[in-house]
Scaffold this motif. Structure first.
Motif, PDB file in Angstrom:
ATOM      1  N   GLY A 133       6.623  -2.623  42.799  1.00 50.42           N
ATOM      2  CA  GLY A 133       6.899  -4.050  42.884  1.00 50.42           C
ATOM      3  C   GLY A 133       6.780  -4.711  41.530  1.00 50.42           C
ATOM      4  N   THR A 134       6.736  -6.050  41.520  1.00 55.43           N
ATOM      5  CA  THR A 134       6.594  -6.815  40.279  1.00 55.43           C
ATOM      6  C   THR A 134       5.288  -7.590  40.306  1.00 55.43           C
ATOM      7  OG1 THR A 134       7.796  -8.718  41.185  1.00 55.43           O
ATOM      8  CG2 THR A 134       9.095  -7.030  40.031  1.00 55.43           C
ATOM      9  N   CYS A 135       4.813  -7.970  39.104  1.00 55.38           N
ATOM     10  CA  CYS A 135       3.532  -8.684  38.976  1.00 55.38           C
ATOM     11  C   CYS A 135       3.620  -9.652  37.808  1.00 55.38           C
ATOM     12  CB  CYS A 135       2.371  -7.695  38.808  1.00 55.38           C
ATOM     13  SG  CYS A 135       2.700  -6.343  37.623  1.00 55.38           S
ATOM     14  N   VAL A 136       4.481 -10.647  37.934  1.00 55.71           N
ATOM     15  CA  VAL A 136       4.735 -11.618  36.867  1.00 55.71           C
ATOM     16  C   VAL A 136       3.519 -12.532  36.711  1.00 55.71           C
ATOM     17  CG1 VAL A 136       6.218 -13.506  36.097  1.00 55.71           C
ATOM     18  CG2 VAL A 136       7.204 -11.532  37.298  1.00 55.71           C
ATOM     19  N   GLY A 137       3.067 -12.680  35.466  1.00 52.82           N
ATOM     20  CA  GLY A 137       1.925 -13.544  35.190  1.00 52.82           C
ATOM     21  C   GLY A 137       0.591 -12.828  35.238  1.00 52.82           C
ATOM     22  N   ILE A 138       0.618 -11.524  35.431  1.00 53.76           N
ATOM     23  CA  ILE A 138      -0.607 -10.724  35.453  1.00 53.76           C
ATOM     24  C   ILE A 138      -0.615  -9.837  34.218  1.00 53.76           C
ATOM     25  CG2 ILE A 138      -1.908  -8.966  36.707  1.00 53.76           C
ATOM     26  CD1 ILE A 138      -0.641 -10.046  39.267  1.00 53.76           C
ATOM     27  N   ALA A 139      -1.727  -9.836  33.495  1.00 55.50           N
ATOM     28  CA  ALA A 139      -1.820  -9.065  32.265  1.00 55.50           C
ATOM     29  C   ALA A 139      -1.776  -7.572  32.552  1.00 55.50           C
ATOM     30  CB  ALA A 139      -3.119  -9.413  31.534  1.00 55.50           C
ATOM     31  N   ASP A 140      -1.325  -6.810  31.563  1.00 58.48           N
ATOM     32  CA  ASP A 140      -1.342  -5.351  31.685  1.00 58.48           C
ATOM     33  C   ASP A 140      -2.758  -4.888  32.010  1.00 58.48           C
ATOM     34  OD1 ASP A 140       1.279  -5.431  31.035  1.00 58.48           O
ATOM     35  OD2 ASP A 140       1.105  -4.370  29.120  1.00 58.48           O
ATOM     36  N   GLY A 141      -2.837  -3.983  32.983  1.00 57.44           N
ATOM     37  CA  GLY A 141      -4.143  -3.487  33.407  1.00 57.44           C
ATOM     38  C   GLY A 141      -4.734  -4.234  34.581  1.00 57.44           C
ATOM     39  N   GLY A 142      -4.106  -5.352  34.972  1.00 52.73           N
ATOM     40  CA  GLY A 142      -4.592  -6.098  36.133  1.00 52.73           C
ATOM     41  C   GLY A 142      -4.434  -5.291  37.409  1.00 52.73           C
ATOM     42  N   ALA A 143      -5.464  -5.290  38.237  1.00 55.85           N
ATOM     43  CA  ALA A 143      -5.485  -4.436  39.430  1.00 55.85           C
ATOM     44  C   ALA A 143      -4.567  -4.985  40.519  1.00 55.85           C
ATOM     45  CB  ALA A 143      -6.894  -4.312  39.964  1.00 55.85           C
ATOM     46  N   ILE A 144      -3.839  -4.069  41.166  1.00 51.42           N
ATOM     47  CA  ILE A 144      -3.004  -4.372  42.326  1.00 51.42           C
ATOM     48  C   ILE A 144      -3.630  -3.657  43.518  1.00 51.42           C
ATOM     49  CG2 ILE A 144      -0.699  -4.306  43.329  1.00 51.42           C
ATOM     50  CD1 ILE A 144      -0.787  -5.843  40.695  1.00 51.42           C
ATOM     51  N   THR A 145      -3.902  -4.400  44.593  1.00 53.15           N
ATOM     52  CA  THR A 145      -4.516  -3.808  45.779  1.00 53.15           C
ATOM     53  C   THR A 145      -3.537  -3.843  46.939  1.00 53.15           C
ATOM     54  OG1 THR A 145      -6.717  -4.541  45.082  1.00 53.15           O
ATOM     55  CG2 THR A 145      -6.460  -3.909  47.383  1.00 53.15           C
ATOM     56  N   LEU A 146      -3.296  -2.671  47.526  1.00 53.10           N
ATOM     57  CA  LEU A 146      -2.409  -2.567  48.682  1.00 53.10           C
ATOM     58  C   LEU A 146      -3.240  -2.334  49.930  1.00 53.10           C
ATOM     59  CD1 LEU A 146       0.389  -0.231  47.245  1.00 53.10           C
ATOM     60  CD2 LEU A 146       0.237  -2.724  47.151  1.00 53.10           C
ATOM     61  N   LYS A 147      -2.863  -3.026  51.009  1.00 57.92           N
ATOM     62  CA  LYS A 147      -3.577  -2.891  52.272  1.00 57.92           C
ATOM     63  C   LYS A 147      -2.603  -2.787  53.434  1.00 57.92           C
ATOM     64  CE  LYS A 147      -7.842  -5.372  51.037  1.00 57.92           C
ATOM     65  NZ  LYS A 147      -8.761  -6.466  51.429  1.00 57.92           N
ATOM     66  N   VAL A 148      -3.073  -2.150  54.491  1.00 61.70           N
ATOM     67  CA  VAL A 148      -2.421  -2.217  55.802  1.00 61.70           C
ATOM     68  C   VAL A 148      -3.475  -2.785  56.727  1.00 61.70           C
ATOM     69  CG1 VAL A 148      -1.395  -0.958  57.716  1.00 61.70           C
ATOM     70  CG2 VAL A 148      -0.872  -0.285  55.364  1.00 61.70           C
ATOM     71  N   GLY A 149      -3.233  -3.994  57.206  1.00 60.52           N
ATOM     72  CA  GLY A 149      -4.305  -4.688  57.914  1.00 60.52           C
ATOM     73  C   GLY A 149      -5.440  -4.953  56.953  1.00 60.52           C
ATOM     74  N   ALA A 150      -6.656  -4.608  57.353  1.00 62.84           N
ATOM     75  CA  ALA A 150      -7.819  -4.800  56.484  1.00 62.84           C
ATOM     76  C   ALA A 150      -8.139  -3.564  55.662  1.00 62.84           C
ATOM     77  CB  ALA A 150      -9.032  -5.188  57.326  1.00 62.84           C
ATOM     78  N   ALA A 151      -7.413  -2.487  55.869  1.00 63.10           N
ATOM     79  CA  ALA A 151      -7.719  -1.209  55.219  1.00 63.10           C
ATOM     80  C   ALA A 151      -6.974  -1.080  53.893  1.00 63.10           C
ATOM     81  CB  ALA A 151      -7.358  -0.048  56.124  1.00 63.10           C
ATOM     82  N   THR A 152      -7.703  -0.832  52.824  1.00 65.15           N
ATOM     83  CA  THR A 152      -7.096  -0.578  51.516  1.00 65.15           C
ATOM     84  C   THR A 152      -6.456   0.807  51.518  1.00 65.15           C
ATOM     85  OG1 THR A 152      -8.701  -1.991  50.389  1.00 65.15           O
ATOM     86  CG2 THR A 152      -7.524  -0.386  49.042  1.00 65.15           C
ATOM     87  N   VAL A 153      -5.206   0.883  51.072  1.00 63.63           N
ATOM     88  CA  VAL A 153      -4.466   2.153  51.125  1.00 63.63           C
ATOM     89  C   VAL A 153      -4.003   2.606  49.738  1.00 63.63           C
ATOM     90  CG1 VAL A 153      -3.691   1.846  53.509  1.00 63.63           C
ATOM     91  CG2 VAL A 153      -2.304   0.910  51.633  1.00 63.63           C
ATOM     92  N   SER A 154      -4.525   1.963  48.677  1.00 62.84           N
ATOM     93  CA  SER A 154      -4.123   2.351  47.320  1.00 62.84           C
ATOM     94  C   SER A 154      -5.356   2.500  46.446  1.00 62.84           C
ATOM     95  CB  SER A 154      -3.191   1.290  46.712  1.00 62.84           C
ATOM     96  OG  SER A 154      -3.885   0.052  46.567  1.00 62.84           O
ATOM     97  N   THR A 155      -5.176   3.224  45.342  1.00 61.32           N
ATOM     98  CA  THR A 155      -6.247   3.421  44.372  1.00 61.32           C
ATOM     99  C   THR A 155      -5.655   3.417  42.974  1.00 61.32           C
ATOM    100  OG1 THR A 155      -7.476   4.812  45.940  1.00 61.32           O
ATOM    101  CG2 THR A 155      -8.111   4.953  43.630  1.00 61.32           C
ATOM    102  N   GLY A 156      -6.237   2.600  42.102  1.00 63.36           N
ATOM    103  CA  GLY A 156      -5.898   2.670  40.683  1.00 63.36           C
ATOM    104  C   GLY A 156      -4.538   2.162  40.289  1.00 63.36           C
TER     105      GLY A 156
END
Length: 361
Positions: A133-156
């Motif tokens: 995806g895209t992350c406009v306005g977020i500095a390089d290295g800013g964390a992106i968290t993906l979830k399905v419902g309340a469960a986090t499904v991504s790392t790093g």
């Protein structure tokens, strides 16, 4: 001698701006017309002045070593700014100390998106489904968290040049539509509006079988031996591949209504047991467990012979004339048919091969 009055002691005082913390941000969550400004004061400090760009933006009185007031942060421009803290004496004219504090203002929310994908989450990639995806306005290295419902499904996963990519573990999700959400914040602490997108998961493996057949692979059918089976869970027109060893022996077979059938060329196989394997995948890319079945091939024709006899056919034996021969290559109990011209002449239930020989009347 006249008494000379002593000079008054010099005034000494200081102040420290505690909130906002130095080098912190004014962001969407704290930007306010009543932005809190507070700190400590000591000595002869009685009054507090706070300036921005040379103008007084807030004042306060020092009481029991502390002060608190508010200012309007909403009028500040985006970017870096500084506040000058002045410790003043009781006359509010004498300046005792001056300290400059640096800050930044960023009240622009970043934007976050999830890119559509043509790939289905299947049995192979469900634990590491590629997603971006895209992350406009977020500095390089800013964390992106993906979830399905309340469960986090991504790392790093992190933002890099206004874009991000990584994998999501969807192995715990049921087949069907899976909605993934993405969250991120910029360095100022502004949260992006949560992004979401539905992806398709189909991790169910199809099941393929080969139907048993009593028909031998013979010389007459070795190039087009009929074979069939089932392909449950594979869509119509999904290719079915038959192999013997590593060689493909089928052409153009497809699954239709959970079944398949066709002819295979087994002319290159040796006589004996021929093991045929079958493979199929679903449209989602899920590979069925390979099926296999053994078929019998025998393309060598048996040889049959009639033993010469010195016995004449006479009136007394003409109805039960003894006759015998060999039947090499024919299995026991295979029928032997005797004819004169087009007329069968064997007696009883028939003559059969037994250990490579036959006899009867």
């Amino acid at each position: 001698a006249p008494v000379v009055p002593s000079a008054p002691a010099p005034l000494v005082g200081s102040a420290v701006l505690v909130l906002p913390v130095a080098n912190s941000y004014v962001n969407l969550s704290n930007d306010s017309a009543t932005f809190t400004l507070s700190g400590t004061c000591s000595g002869d400090t009685a009054k507090i002045r706070i300036k921005e760009s040379g103008s007084v933006v807030a004042t306060a009185s020092c009481s029991l070593g502390t002060f608190t007031t508010t200012g309007d942060s909403t009028v500040l421009a985006q970017g870096a700014f500084s506040l000058t803290l002045l410790a003043m004496a009781a006359d509010n004219t004498t300046q005792l100390a001056s300290t400059v504090y640096s800050y930044n203002k960023d009240t622009i929310a970043p934007t976050l998106t999830l890119t559509a994908s043509g790939a289905v989450a299947n049995a192979t990639n469900k634990a590491a489904y590629p997603i971006a995806g895209t992350c406009v306005g977020i500095a390089d290295g800013g964390a992106i968290t993906l979830k399905v419902g309340a469960a986090t499904v991504s790392t790093g996963i992190t933002c890099a040049s206004a874009a991000w990519s990584g994998t999501a573990d969807l192995s715990a999700q049921a087949d069907g539509s899976v909605t993934v959400t993405a969250d991120a914040s910029d360095v100022a602490g502004n949260s992006a509006t949560q992004a979401s997108r539905a992806y398709t998961k189909n991790a169910a493996l199809p099941v393929i079988t080969i139907t048993a057949s009593a028909a031998y692979i013979r010389d007459a059918n070795k190039t087009a031996y009929p074979i069939a089976g089932t392909c449950v869970g594979a869509e119509n027109n999904q290719p079915v591949t038959l192999k013997v060893g590593g060689s493909t022996v089928s052409v153009g077979l497809t699954c239709q209504a959970a079944a398949w059938s066709g002819n295979v060329d087994l002319s290159a196989q040796s006589d004996g047991a021929v093991v045929v394997t079958a493979d199929v995948s679903s449209a989602a890319g899920n590979v069925a467990t390979q099926a296999s079945r053994s078929f019998n091939k025998d393309i060598v024709p048996p040889t049959v012979a009639i033993t010469a006899s010195a016995v004449y056919v006479v009136d007394s034996n003409k109805a039960v004339y003894p006759i015998a021969g060999t039947c090499v290559g024919a299995e026991d109990n295979q029928p032997i048919t005797l004819k004169v011209g087009a007329t069968a002449v064997a007696n009883g239930a028939g003559i059969v091969c037994a250990s490579g020989a036959w006899s009867g009347t």
